[in-house]
Design an enzyme around this catalytic site. Structure first.
Site, PDB file in Angstrom:
ATOM      1  N   SER A   1      40.154  43.034  39.880  1.00 39.18           N
ATOM      2  CA  SER A   1      41.321  42.672  40.672  1.00 39.18           C
ATOM      3  C   SER A   1      42.239  43.890  40.806  1.00 39.18           C
ATOM      4  O   SER A   1      42.513  44.577  39.808  1.00 39.18           O
ATOM      5  CB  SER A   1      42.060  41.537  39.955  1.00 39.18           C
ATOM      6  OG  SER A   1      43.146  41.102  40.722  1.00 39.18           O
TER       7      SER A   1
ATOM      8  N   GLN B   1      40.567  43.053  33.160  1.00 41.26           N
ATOM      9  CA  GLN B   1      41.468  43.840  32.306  1.00 41.26           C
ATOM     10  C   GLN B   1      40.777  45.077  31.753  1.00 41.26           C
ATOM     11  O   GLN B   1      41.340  45.769  30.900  1.00 41.26           O
ATOM     12  CB  GLN B   1      42.006  42.964  31.158  1.00 41.26           C
ATOM     13  CG  GLN B   1      42.783  41.743  31.605  1.00 41.26           C
ATOM     14  CD  GLN B   1      44.210  42.063  32.083  1.00 41.26           C
ATOM     15  OE1 GLN B   1      44.696  43.185  31.959  1.00 41.26           O
ATOM     16  NE2 GLN B   1      44.879  41.072  32.656  1.00 41.26           N
TER      17      GLN B   1
ATOM     18  N   THR C   1      39.967  35.580  40.674  1.00 40.25           N
ATOM     19  CA  THR C   1      39.752  34.138  40.508  1.00 40.25           C
ATOM     20  C   THR C   1      38.655  33.689  41.477  1.00 40.25           C
ATOM     21  O   THR C   1      37.756  32.920  41.114  1.00 40.25           O
ATOM     22  CB  THR C   1      41.070  33.379  40.782  1.00 40.25           C
ATOM     23  OG1 THR C   1      42.018  33.792  39.793  1.00 40.25           O
ATOM     24  CG2 THR C   1      40.893  31.875  40.718  1.00 40.25           C
TER      25      THR C   1
ATOM     26  N   THR D   1      38.015  37.894  57.299  1.00 38.13           N
ATOM     27  CA  THR D   1      38.455  39.263  57.593  1.00 38.13           C
ATOM     28  C   THR D   1      38.957  39.917  56.309  1.00 38.13           C
ATOM     29  O   THR D   1      39.756  39.328  55.574  1.00 38.13           O
ATOM     30  CB  THR D   1      39.584  39.236  58.651  1.00 38.13           C
ATOM     31  OG1 THR D   1      39.064  38.606  59.824  1.00 38.13           O
ATOM     32  CG2 THR D   1      40.068  40.635  58.986  1.00 38.13           C
TER      33      THR D   1
ATOM     34  N   CYS E   1      53.299  23.011  28.525  1.00 41.69           N
ATOM     35  CA  CYS E   1      52.785  21.790  29.145  1.00 41.69           C
ATOM     36  C   CYS E   1      53.809  21.302  30.171  1.00 41.69           C
ATOM     37  O   CYS E   1      54.881  21.899  30.340  1.00 41.69           O
ATOM     38  CB  CYS E   1      52.487  20.728  28.096  1.00 41.69           C
ATOM     39  SG  CYS E   1      53.963  20.014  27.417  1.00 41.69           S
TER      40      CYS E   1
HETATM   41  N1  PLP Z   1      40.605  37.261  34.613  1.00 45.10           N
HETATM   42  C1  PLP Z   1      41.484  37.850  33.800  1.00 45.10           C
HETATM   43  C2  PLP Z   1      41.047  38.324  32.461  1.00 45.10           C
HETATM   44  C3  PLP Z   1      42.815  38.024  34.218  1.00 45.10           C
HETATM   45  O1  PLP Z   1      43.698  38.623  33.399  1.00 45.10           O
HETATM   46  C4  PLP Z   1      43.193  37.566  35.489  1.00 45.10           C
HETATM   47  C5  PLP Z   1      44.605  37.663  35.925  1.00 45.10           C
HETATM   48  O2  PLP Z   1      45.491  37.184  35.288  1.00 45.10           O
HETATM   49  C6  PLP Z   1      42.227  36.973  36.308  1.00 45.10           C
HETATM   50  C7  PLP Z   1      40.953  36.828  35.838  1.00 45.10           C
HETATM   51  C8  PLP Z   1      42.561  36.483  37.680  1.00 45.10           C
HETATM   52  O3  PLP Z   1      42.800  37.561  38.542  1.00 45.10           O
HETATM   53  P1  PLP Z   1      43.461  37.323  39.973  1.00 45.10           P
HETATM   54  O4  PLP Z   1      44.929  37.305  39.764  1.00 45.10           O
HETATM   55  O5  PLP Z   1      43.013  38.487  40.805  1.00 45.10           O
HETATM   56  O6  PLP Z   1      42.931  36.046  40.494  1.00 45.10           O
END
Ligand code: PLP
Length: 381
Positions: A204, A183, A72, A242, A328
């Site tokens: 990630s 992914q 993110t 860090t 929602c």
């Molecule tokens: N992008 C995609 C396609 C994801 O599946 C995810 C996680 O759900 C993210 C971004 C965000 O990853 P993170 O949890 O490391 O912020």
């Protein structure tokens, strides 16, 4: 209760063996990687080893990898930096697809709201891929960035980012082409990624069985990006703070595992095939994307005419963890935007469930999940 974990696209659990490996590597080396004393230097070596492992997975150079706190952050970083990069007389245009993860969609909308850019959302085809023609039509001199999901977190569909990036750059060589490859790592062959056809990519650790709270950004050498976080200048002055050494060690180990065991998701694929074969025989079950169009470990489906709640209650009672999509504020399920963009009707888009398997899943678990689906259908009749 013993759970069946079938929500691997949300997070791939860490094995005990992996946690022990991280502990063994970390325990004797617990310095700050920026410290110059021996323990600091040892921690730095661990960070650099992981950087090399991740770079190797995508055919990049280690110096093109920047550790962050999560994907993110990586996505937000590139979006903000690309918007700040160029000052246009006209508002710069960003292209995103209708299937983007919220970590692209939400910050892009926020940048547009601040008047910093115009965001054009490109539709999807029925097979879940972005509408390539519509995307390329939008690439003009005013288009500063293209932000595209590589493998979709819900459908498992893979976009052909290489040919899109090459075509987009023919139209505007300066356009920044970013992919969200969270992914894709460990599921799709990525070793040509570092060849330079894209400008940046997010990853990630926790999607491949590493610890949560660590991500990275691949940034092509020579492409300029201003930092999001300023401070001590860690990560070659582009990302201060860090480093999360434990997380980075874990990320590197899991990246190496995926690279050196190309079939590490073999049992997840078998479980998915088994689950889908079972679903095909269950009345009302509708799978949204055919398995061959996907990375092979995810099933996005609904039970026609049967509200999602019924299935979710049955899964909950059986201790099966799946993804139920978003609701929602009042708890009412909202239609899934990706499914809507693929032309799937609003009812099905509102009542779908995602089952995703990982390294530890076996066909017997797929059967158990399918049994519960069957029971939920039978209970209605
Ligand atoms: N992008 C995609 C396609 C994801 O599946 C995810 C996680 O759900 C993210 C971004 C965000 O990853 P993170 O949890 O490391 O912020």
């Amino acid at each position: 209760m013993d759970f069946i974990y079938a929500d691997v696209n949300a997070t791939h659990p860490c094995s005990t063996e992996h946690l022990m490996q991280v502990w063994d590597m970390l325990q004797p080396n617990q310095g700050n990687p920026s410290s110059i004393h021996p323990l600091g230097r040892r921690a730095r070596l661990l960070v650099e080893r992981s950087r090399r492992s991740i770079a190797e997975c995508i055919g990049a150079q280690a110096r093109e990898i920047f550790f962050t706190s999560c994907a993110t952050e990586s996505n937000n970083w590139v979006l903000q930096a690309v918007c700040a990069r160029l000052f246009f007389e006209k508002r710069p245009k960003l292209l995103i697809s209708a299937g983007e993860h919220s970590s692209i969609r939400v910050p892009a909308a926020a940048l547009e709201k601040k008047g910093l850019c115009e965001v054009v959302t490109i539709g999807l085809q029925r097979n879940g891929q972005v509408d390539e023609e519509a995307l390329l039509e939008q690439v003009d001199q005013n288009c500063v960035g293209i932000f595209l999901i590589h493998t979709h977190n819900e459908t498992g569909v893979v976009n052909d980012v290489e040919s899109l990036a090459i075509e987009a750059k023919k139209r505007n060589p300066d356009v920044w082409f970013h992919i969200d490859a969270v992914q894709s790592l460990g599921k799709v062959e990525l070793r040509s990624l570092g060849g330079g056809f894209i400008d940046s990519a997010s990853f990630s650790a926790h999607k491949i069985g590493g610890l949560q709270g660590v991500g990275c950004l691949y940034k092509k050498e020579g492409r300029m990006l201003s930092p999001l976080l300023l401070g001590g200048g860690q990560e070659r002055a582009l990302r201060s703070g860090t480093q999360n050494v434990a997380g980075i060690v874990s990320f590197g180990l899991r990246a190496a595992h995926a690279l050196h065991h190309p079939d590490w998701l073999g049992s997840a694929k078998l479980a998915t095939q088994r689950f889908q074969r079972r679903l095909q025989k269950i009345p009302h079950a509708r799978i949204h994307v055919s398995l061959v169009e996907t990375v092979g470990t995810v099933t996005f489906f609904c039970l026609e005419g049967i509200p999602r709640e019924r299935l979710l209650v049955a899964f909950e009672q059986a201790g099966i963890c799946v993804s139920a999509g978003s609701a929602c504020g009042s708890g009412t399920p909202v239609p899934n935007p990706t499914l809507l963009a693929m032309g799937i009707d609003a009812w099905a888009a509102t009542h779908s469930v995602r089952v995703s398997f990982g390294e530890a899943n076996r066909e017997a678990e797929a059967d158990r999940v399918a049994d519960i689906v069957e029971k939920a259908v039978f209970a209605v009749k």
